[in-house]
Design a protein around this motif. Structure first.
Motif, PDB file in Angstrom:
ATOM      1  N   GLY A  36      79.090 -20.649  76.060  1.00  0.00           N
ATOM      2  CA  GLY A  36      78.918 -19.428  76.840  1.00  0.00           C
ATOM      3  C   GLY A  36      78.757 -19.654  78.325  1.00  0.00           C
ATOM      4  O   GLY A  36      78.899 -18.713  79.111  1.00  0.00           O
ATOM      5  N   ARG A  37      78.431 -20.880  78.726  1.00  0.00           N
ATOM      6  CA  ARG A  37      78.256 -21.213  80.137  1.00  0.00           C
ATOM      7  C   ARG A  37      77.315 -20.206  80.824  1.00  0.00           C
ATOM      8  O   ARG A  37      77.612 -19.672  81.890  1.00  0.00           O
ATOM      9  N   PHE A  38      76.179 -19.986  80.227  1.00  0.00           N
ATOM     10  CA  PHE A  38      75.236 -18.993  80.724  1.00  0.00           C
ATOM     11  C   PHE A  38      74.481 -19.514  81.941  1.00  0.00           C
ATOM     12  O   PHE A  38      74.272 -20.711  82.101  1.00  0.00           O
ATOM     13  N   ASP A  39      74.053 -18.589  82.786  1.00  0.00           N
ATOM     14  CA  ASP A  39      73.218 -18.932  83.943  1.00  0.00           C
ATOM     15  C   ASP A  39      71.739 -18.996  83.568  1.00  0.00           C
ATOM     16  O   ASP A  39      70.958 -19.696  84.212  1.00  0.00           O
ATOM     17  N   ALA A  40      71.348 -18.241  82.543  1.00  0.00           N
ATOM     18  CA  ALA A  40      69.939 -18.193  82.173  1.00  0.00           C
ATOM     19  C   ALA A  40      69.793 -17.843  80.700  1.00  0.00           C
ATOM     20  O   ALA A  40      70.642 -17.146  80.127  1.00  0.00           O
ATOM     21  N   VAL A  41      68.713 -18.332  80.116  1.00  0.00           N
ATOM     22  CA  VAL A  41      68.305 -17.931  78.778  1.00  0.00           C
ATOM     23  C   VAL A  41      66.860 -17.427  78.871  1.00  0.00           C
ATOM     24  O   VAL A  41      65.992 -18.126  79.402  1.00  0.00           O
ATOM     25  N   VAL A  42      66.635 -16.220  78.394  1.00  0.00           N
ATOM     26  CA  VAL A  42      65.296 -15.639  78.364  1.00  0.00           C
ATOM     27  C   VAL A  42      64.910 -15.474  76.897  1.00  0.00           C
ATOM     28  O   VAL A  42      65.558 -14.727  76.166  1.00  0.00           O
ATOM     29  N   SER A  43      63.867 -16.168  76.470  1.00  0.00           N
ATOM     30  CA  SER A  43      63.428 -16.100  75.072  1.00  0.00           C
ATOM     31  C   SER A  43      62.299 -15.080  74.960  1.00  0.00           C
ATOM     32  O   SER A  43      61.204 -15.293  75.472  1.00  0.00           O
ATOM     33  N   LEU A  44      62.570 -13.981  74.272  1.00  0.00           N
ATOM     34  CA  LEU A  44      61.582 -12.906  74.168  1.00  0.00           C
ATOM     35  C   LEU A  44      60.455 -13.245  73.195  1.00  0.00           C
ATOM     36  O   LEU A  44      59.458 -12.533  73.136  1.00  0.00           O
ATOM     37  N   HIS A  45      60.626 -14.310  72.443  1.00  0.00           N
ATOM     38  CA  HIS A  45      59.584 -14.755  71.531  1.00  0.00           C
ATOM     39  C   HIS A  45      59.644 -16.277  71.461  1.00  0.00           C
ATOM     40  O   HIS A  45      60.742 -16.841  71.437  1.00  0.00           O
ATOM     41  N   PRO A  46      58.499 -16.957  71.465  1.00  0.00           N
ATOM     42  CA  PRO A  46      58.526 -18.423  71.422  1.00  0.00           C
ATOM     43  C   PRO A  46      59.276 -18.931  70.195  1.00  0.00           C
ATOM     44  O   PRO A  46      58.970 -18.542  69.066  1.00  0.00           O
ATOM     45  N   ASP A  47      60.272 -19.778  70.436  1.00  0.00           N
ATOM     46  CA  ASP A  47      61.076 -20.324  69.350  1.00  0.00           C
ATOM     47  C   ASP A  47      61.505 -21.733  69.741  1.00  0.00           C
ATOM     48  O   ASP A  47      62.389 -21.897  70.585  1.00  0.00           O
ATOM     49  N   PRO A  48      60.903 -22.764  69.155  1.00  0.00           N
ATOM     50  CA  PRO A  48      61.244 -24.138  69.546  1.00  0.00           C
ATOM     51  C   PRO A  48      62.735 -24.442  69.433  1.00  0.00           C
ATOM     52  O   PRO A  48      63.277 -25.176  70.261  1.00  0.00           O
ATOM     53  N   GLN A  49      63.393 -23.873  68.434  1.00  0.00           N
ATOM     54  CA  GLN A  49      64.818 -24.143  68.255  1.00  0.00           C
ATOM     55  C   GLN A  49      65.629 -23.585  69.423  1.00  0.00           C
ATOM     56  O   GLN A  49      66.526 -24.255  69.945  1.00  0.00           O
ATOM     57  N   VAL A  50      65.287 -22.378  69.876  1.00  0.00           N
ATOM     58  CA  VAL A  50      65.988 -21.774  71.008  1.00  0.00           C
ATOM     59  C   VAL A  50      65.667 -22.531  72.292  1.00  0.00           C
ATOM     60  O   VAL A  50      66.559 -22.817  73.107  1.00  0.00           O
ATOM     61  N   TYR A  51      64.399 -22.882  72.486  1.00  0.00           N
ATOM     62  CA  TYR A  51      64.008 -23.622  73.687  1.00  0.00           C
ATOM     63  C   TYR A  51      64.781 -24.935  73.796  1.00  0.00           C
ATOM     64  O   TYR A  51      65.345 -25.272  74.846  1.00  0.00           O
ATOM     65  N   LEU A  52      64.828 -25.669  72.695  1.00  0.00           N
ATOM     66  CA  LEU A  52      65.504 -26.970  72.708  1.00  0.00           C
ATOM     67  C   LEU A  52      67.014 -26.813  72.867  1.00  0.00           C
ATOM     68  O   LEU A  52      67.658 -27.572  73.599  1.00  0.00           O
ATOM     69  N   ALA A  53      67.592 -25.821  72.192  1.00  0.00           N
ATOM     70  CA  ALA A  53      69.046 -25.621  72.279  1.00  0.00           C
ATOM     71  C   ALA A  53      69.465 -25.267  73.702  1.00  0.00           C
ATOM     72  O   ALA A  53      70.485 -25.758  74.198  1.00  0.00           O
ATOM     73  N   ALA A  54      68.697 -24.416  74.377  1.00  0.00           N
ATOM     74  CA  ALA A  54      69.019 -24.047  75.761  1.00  0.00           C
ATOM     75  C   ALA A  54      68.918 -25.254  76.687  1.00  0.00           C
ATOM     76  O   ALA A  54      69.743 -25.431  77.592  1.00  0.00           O
ATOM     77  N   TRP A  55      67.915 -26.099  76.470  1.00  0.00           N
ATOM     78  CA  TRP A  55      67.767 -27.318  77.285  1.00  0.00           C
ATOM     79  C   TRP A  55      68.917 -28.283  77.035  1.00  0.00           C
ATOM     80  O   TRP A  55      69.523 -28.806  77.979  1.00  0.00           O
ATOM     81  N   LEU A  56      69.271 -28.497  75.768  1.00  0.00           N
ATOM     82  CA  LEU A  56      70.375 -29.399  75.437  1.00  0.00           C
ATOM     83  C   LEU A  56      71.711 -28.878  75.957  1.00  0.00           C
ATOM     84  O   LEU A  56      72.607 -29.657  76.288  1.00  0.00           O
ATOM     85  N   ALA A  57      71.848 -27.543  76.046  1.00  0.00           N
ATOM     86  CA  ALA A  57      73.087 -26.946  76.545  1.00  0.00           C
ATOM     87  C   ALA A  57      73.186 -26.997  78.057  1.00  0.00           C
ATOM     88  O   ALA A  57      74.221 -26.652  78.631  1.00  0.00           O
TER      89      ALA A  57
END
Length: 310
Positions: A36-57
């Protein structure tokens, strides 16, 4: 099914299915986010899987609440004020958008509205299912949703049956039972009670998906339910909804969890905890003591007047 056709969304990335391998889901999500080549990811609820995936991406801006062991993956952490229970959940979401320059004034909370667009094709599949079940189109109906995530904190099924009898007798409306699981105890009890009382109803439990439920609610005169997901879905499609709150204080009460919408009637239990009363017993009683007559009056405000009173 509630967002894939939304005109204001550029895309939709579903999270890995519940129960899937953490690391398999993590790398599948990382791939989708990288594409998706996103500029930002905003996580509306704490989710380790989402946090890690956004960092790895390698997404430049990664905003979320402090979660614990994966906080280091975020470029901006936001204090989690939700435990204050002073506003709607939707209002707290704007704390996470503030770092992106999205302004929000808490006094504007009542202007917030949910915005979903159910899949268009689901309207046709719902029509087909209703054709099979009721041999045509449903007209003048009220939906009842007696189940909830908690098996304890529910309005009694006997109350739903009594309400359904009043609605049928006084307004001639059809009763539609909705829910996710056919074998839920509340639904089994409702079916048995309706059969004993010779009460006709349409049972859509487990037969429709979320998008079809949205279209069903859009055409309904009202929905009666506890504070569940369908209550928010009904409000989002402008279906009048009577929401029953047995537990009225933090963290469960309507201050944070009442649906956003114009035609939302919140009924709160007035029960107080007795000395020595167990938690489960109290939760059951808070719902049981919401009178059927009070719920009927709330629903009736959304219905056409009975012929005898017109």
């Amino acid at each position: 099914p509630l967002f894939e056709d939304h005109p204001d969304l550029g895309g939709f990335v579903p999270l890995p299915p519940h129960g899937a391998s953490f690391f398999k889901g993590l790398f599948a999500l990382r791939r989708r986010l990288a594409e998706g080549r996103f500029d930002a990811v905003v996580s509306l609820h704490p989710d380790p899987q989402v946090y890690l995936a956004a960092w790895l991406a390698g997404i430049p801006q990664r905003i979320g609440y402090k979660e614990g062991w994966t906080d280091w993956t975020l470029t901006r952490t936001v204090p989690d004020r939700r435990r204050e229970h002073q506003m709607r959940e939707a209002s707290y979401n704007f704390d996470l958008l503030r770092p992106l320059g999205v302004a929000y004034r808490e006094r504007d909370e009542e202007r917030l509205r949910a915005a979903i667009v159910p899949q268009r094709a689901a309207r046709e599949t719902l029509k087909q299912k209703l054709e099979e079940l009721v041999a045509g189109r449903l007209r003048h109906y009220v939906c009842l949703h007696p189940t909830a995530f908690s098996p304890i904190a529910r309005w009694p099924v006997a109350h739903y049956l009594e309400l359904a009898r009043h609605l049928r007798a006084r307004h001639g409306v059809a009763i539609v039972l909705v829910g996710h699981q056919q074998d839920d105890p509340a639904h089994r009890e409702f079916r048995a009670g309706a059969q004993t009382a010779n009460l006709p109803f349409v049972d859509l439990t487990g037969r429709i998906d979320l998008a079809e439920l949205a279209w069903l609610l859009k055409g309904s005169l009202a929905l009666v339910t506890r504070d569940t997901g369908p209550s928010h879905l009904a409000a989002a499609v402008d279906c009048p909804v009577v929401v029953l709150f047995g537990r009225v204080g933090p963290p469960y009460g309507p201050t944070r969890w009442a649906p956003l919408g114009h035609n939302v009637e919140v009924l709160k239990s007035r029960a107080t905890r007795r000395a020595g009363e167990g938690r489960d017993a109290f939760f059951r009683r808070t719902f049981a003591e919401i009178p059927v007559a009070e719920v009927y009056e709330a629903v009736a405000r959304f219905l056409p007047q009975p012929a005898s009173e017109a």
